[in-house]
Design a protein around this motif. Structure first.
Motif, PDB file in Angstrom:
ATOM      1  N   TYR A  24      71.856 -71.795 -24.382  1.00 45.39           N
ATOM      2  CA  TYR A  24      72.746 -72.545 -25.264  1.00 45.39           C
ATOM      3  C   TYR A  24      72.030 -73.006 -26.528  1.00 45.39           C
ATOM      4  O   TYR A  24      72.633 -73.072 -27.603  1.00 45.39           O
ATOM      5  CB  TYR A  24      73.356 -73.733 -24.530  1.00 45.39           C
ATOM      6  N   SER A  25      70.760 -73.331 -26.399  1.00 42.80           N
ATOM      7  CA  SER A  25      69.993 -73.702 -27.589  1.00 42.80           C
ATOM      8  C   SER A  25      69.929 -72.529 -28.560  1.00 42.80           C
ATOM      9  O   SER A  25      70.091 -72.697 -29.776  1.00 42.80           O
ATOM     10  CB  SER A  25      68.580 -74.142 -27.194  1.00 42.80           C
ATOM     11  N   LYS A  26      69.726 -71.326 -28.027  1.00 42.51           N
ATOM     12  CA  LYS A  26      69.682 -70.127 -28.875  1.00 42.51           C
ATOM     13  C   LYS A  26      71.046 -69.887 -29.529  1.00 42.51           C
ATOM     14  O   LYS A  26      71.134 -69.548 -30.719  1.00 42.51           O
ATOM     15  CB  LYS A  26      69.277 -68.915 -28.045  1.00 42.51           C
ATOM     16  N   ILE A  27      72.099 -70.058 -28.744  1.00 41.78           N
ATOM     17  CA  ILE A  27      73.446 -69.822 -29.263  1.00 41.78           C
ATOM     18  C   ILE A  27      73.769 -70.781 -30.400  1.00 41.78           C
ATOM     19  O   ILE A  27      74.237 -70.374 -31.472  1.00 41.78           O
ATOM     20  CB  ILE A  27      74.487 -69.961 -28.134  1.00 41.78           C
ATOM     21  N   TRP A  28      73.525 -72.073 -30.177  1.00 37.58           N
ATOM     22  CA  TRP A  28      73.871 -73.051 -31.205  1.00 37.58           C
ATOM     23  C   TRP A  28      72.951 -72.948 -32.422  1.00 37.58           C
ATOM     24  O   TRP A  28      73.362 -73.238 -33.549  1.00 37.58           O
ATOM     25  CB  TRP A  28      73.860 -74.460 -30.639  1.00 37.58           C
ATOM     26  N   SER A  29      71.719 -72.528 -32.203  1.00 42.68           N
ATOM     27  CA  SER A  29      70.819 -72.290 -33.332  1.00 42.68           C
ATOM     28  C   SER A  29      71.359 -71.146 -34.185  1.00 42.68           C
ATOM     29  O   SER A  29      71.346 -71.217 -35.429  1.00 42.68           O
ATOM     30  CB  SER A  29      69.414 -71.962 -32.825  1.00 42.68           C
ATOM     31  N   CYS A  33      72.901 -71.262 -38.015  1.00 42.37           N
ATOM     32  CA  CYS A  33      72.406 -70.392 -39.096  1.00 42.37           C
ATOM     33  C   CYS A  33      73.564 -69.686 -39.793  1.00 42.37           C
ATOM     34  O   CYS A  33      73.594 -69.576 -41.017  1.00 42.37           O
ATOM     35  CB  CYS A  33      71.426 -69.366 -38.544  1.00 42.37           C
ATOM     36  N   GLU A  34      74.519 -69.208 -39.008  1.00 41.24           N
ATOM     37  CA  GLU A  34      75.648 -68.465 -39.565  1.00 41.24           C
ATOM     38  C   GLU A  34      76.641 -69.387 -40.275  1.00 41.24           C
ATOM     39  O   GLU A  34      77.253 -69.015 -41.276  1.00 41.24           O
ATOM     40  CB  GLU A  34      76.346 -67.690 -38.451  1.00 41.24           C
ATOM     41  N   TYR A  35      76.793 -70.591 -39.728  1.00 40.64           N
ATOM     42  CA  TYR A  35      77.712 -71.590 -40.301  1.00 40.64           C
ATOM     43  C   TYR A  35      76.963 -72.915 -40.401  1.00 40.64           C
ATOM     44  O   TYR A  35      77.077 -73.782 -39.528  1.00 40.64           O
ATOM     45  CB  TYR A  35      78.960 -71.745 -39.426  1.00 40.64           C
ATOM     46  N   PRO A  36      76.169 -73.083 -41.453  1.00 40.13           N
ATOM     47  CA  PRO A  36      75.301 -74.260 -41.563  1.00 40.13           C
ATOM     48  C   PRO A  36      76.067 -75.574 -41.469  1.00 40.13           C
ATOM     49  O   PRO A  36      77.040 -75.807 -42.196  1.00 40.13           O
ATOM     50  CB  PRO A  36      74.657 -74.089 -42.941  1.00 40.13           C
ATOM     51  N   SER A  37      75.621 -76.409 -40.561  1.00 38.08           N
ATOM     52  CA  SER A  37      76.252 -77.717 -40.369  1.00 38.08           C
ATOM     53  C   SER A  37      75.650 -78.780 -41.271  1.00 38.08           C
ATOM     54  O   SER A  37      76.220 -79.864 -41.440  1.00 38.08           O
ATOM     55  CB  SER A  37      76.080 -78.156 -38.907  1.00 38.08           C
ATOM     56  N   GLY A  38      74.470 -78.469 -41.828  1.00 37.39           N
ATOM     57  CA  GLY A  38      73.759 -79.469 -42.607  1.00 37.39           C
ATOM     58  C   GLY A  38      72.877 -80.348 -41.738  1.00 37.39           C
ATOM     59  O   GLY A  38      72.216 -81.269 -42.233  1.00 37.39           O
ATOM     60  N   LYS A  67      86.161 -70.691 -37.158  1.00 43.86           N
ATOM     61  CA  LYS A  67      85.164 -69.626 -37.141  1.00 43.86           C
ATOM     62  C   LYS A  67      84.024 -69.946 -36.177  1.00 43.86           C
ATOM     63  O   LYS A  67      83.529 -69.067 -35.455  1.00 43.86           O
ATOM     64  CB  LYS A  67      84.618 -69.401 -38.549  1.00 43.86           C
ATOM     65  N   VAL A  68      83.608 -71.217 -36.148  1.00 38.79           N
ATOM     66  CA  VAL A  68      82.526 -71.641 -35.257  1.00 38.79           C
ATOM     67  C   VAL A  68      82.936 -71.457 -33.803  1.00 38.79           C
ATOM     68  O   VAL A  68      82.173 -70.930 -32.983  1.00 38.79           O
ATOM     69  CB  VAL A  68      82.143 -73.112 -35.532  1.00 38.79           C
ATOM     70  N   VAL A  69      84.143 -71.875 -33.466  1.00 39.69           N
ATOM     71  CA  VAL A  69      84.627 -71.757 -32.087  1.00 39.69           C
ATOM     72  C   VAL A  69      84.728 -70.286 -31.684  1.00 39.69           C
ATOM     73  O   VAL A  69      84.330 -69.899 -30.579  1.00 39.69           O
ATOM     74  CB  VAL A  69      85.991 -72.463 -31.912  1.00 39.69           C
ATOM     75  N   LYS A  70      85.252 -69.460 -32.580  1.00 38.61           N
ATOM     76  CA  LYS A  70      85.374 -68.027 -32.286  1.00 38.61           C
ATOM     77  C   LYS A  70      83.999 -67.408 -32.025  1.00 38.61           C
ATOM     78  O   LYS A  70      83.818 -66.653 -31.054  1.00 38.61           O
ATOM     79  CB  LYS A  70      86.053 -67.322 -33.455  1.00 38.61           C
ATOM     80  N   ARG A  71      83.037 -67.745 -32.865  1.00 37.60           N
ATOM     81  CA  ARG A  71      81.691 -67.198 -32.711  1.00 37.60           C
ATOM     82  C   ARG A  71      81.023 -67.722 -31.439  1.00 37.60           C
ATOM     83  O   ARG A  71      80.364 -66.967 -30.711  1.00 37.60           O
ATOM     84  CB  ARG A  71      80.837 -67.556 -33.929  1.00 37.60           C
ATOM     85  N   LEU A  72      81.212 -69.001 -31.159  1.00 39.87           N
ATOM     86  CA  LEU A  72      80.648 -69.596 -29.955  1.00 39.87           C
ATOM     87  C   LEU A  72      81.152 -68.879 -28.704  1.00 39.87           C
ATOM     88  O   LEU A  72      80.372 -68.532 -27.810  1.00 39.87           O
ATOM     89  CB  LEU A  72      81.008 -71.081 -29.889  1.00 39.87           C
TER      90      LEU A  72
END
Length: 219
Positions: A24-29, A33-38, A67-72
């Protein structure tokens, strides 16, 4: 044993029962990267949080949220789940002792459906499952653990909570339960202030002694 004890057992999922925290750490990282949260190191900050809270805190833009949810979900479907050391034995032994068990997870029903595909017997080891879809407040709020105790008909003070995240042990402590911090996701010293004991692995536990401790806490 269930008839002569008041104990109850409440488990977090990721990092406690299922060896998934690193994935999960890899996924959220990757998502960050793809959708920067800031937010730097977003994958560390969100541990123990529901998806809704993560989105509310870090992805306020509705279009980006979609987009974030779809990618997740795309990345989650590629994950493989397996028990952490000692987890399967612990759950099955508690069932043999006829102890009530609830799962209290920040995961939603969609993720649980995928977990059912990977480890189909897991759901049957619990008397009740509390998911993110059933609560309004994410950990460190104790709502999920209080609901779990209610659903297995136990006083929260006689329940043992198993957690690996800082948000999680804080939620367990705030609920009034006996908290076991499971190190690995975080170091022992981080979990210790909000835990009654901290262990490296579920294999270290004396299950019968835990039942006794939990049963006697509210006497």
């Amino acid at each position: 044993m269930r008839d002569i004890t008041n104990a109850g057992f409440l488990f977090d999922l990721d990092g406690v029962l299922i060896d998934s925290e690193k994935e999960y750490s890899k996924i959220w990282s990757q998502v960050n990267c793809e959708y920067p949260s800031g937010t730097p190191s977003l994958e560390k900050i969100i541990k123990g949080c529901t998806l809704d809270k993560i989105l509310d805190d870090h992805y306020p833009d509705p279009e980006i949220r979609v987009k974030v949810v779809k990618r997740l979900y795309e990345l989650e479907k590629l994950m493989k789940y397996d028990y952490t050391p000692g987890a399967e034995y612990l759950l099955k032994r508690l069932k043999e002792l006829k102890q009530p068990i609830a799962l209290v997870t920040s995961s939603n029903d969609d993720k649980m459906a995928h977990l059912d595909e990977e480890i189909p017997e897991l759901r049957g080891l619990f008397d009740y499952i509390v998911t993110a879809d059933q609560i309004s407040k994410s950990k460190p709020d104790p709502e999920g653990y209080l609901l779990g105790a209610e659903k297995i008909d136990r006083d929260i003070r006689n329940c043992v909570v198993f957690e690996d995240s800082l948000q999680g042990v804080k939620a367990g402590k705030a609920s009034g339960a006996f908290v076991i911090g499971v190190a690995g996701t975080l170091p022992k010293e981080t979990l210790a202030p909000y835990s009654d004991i901290v262990i490296d692995s579920l294999t270290e536990l004396n299950i019968e002694e835990l039942v006794k401790i939990a049963s006697q806490r509210n006497e």
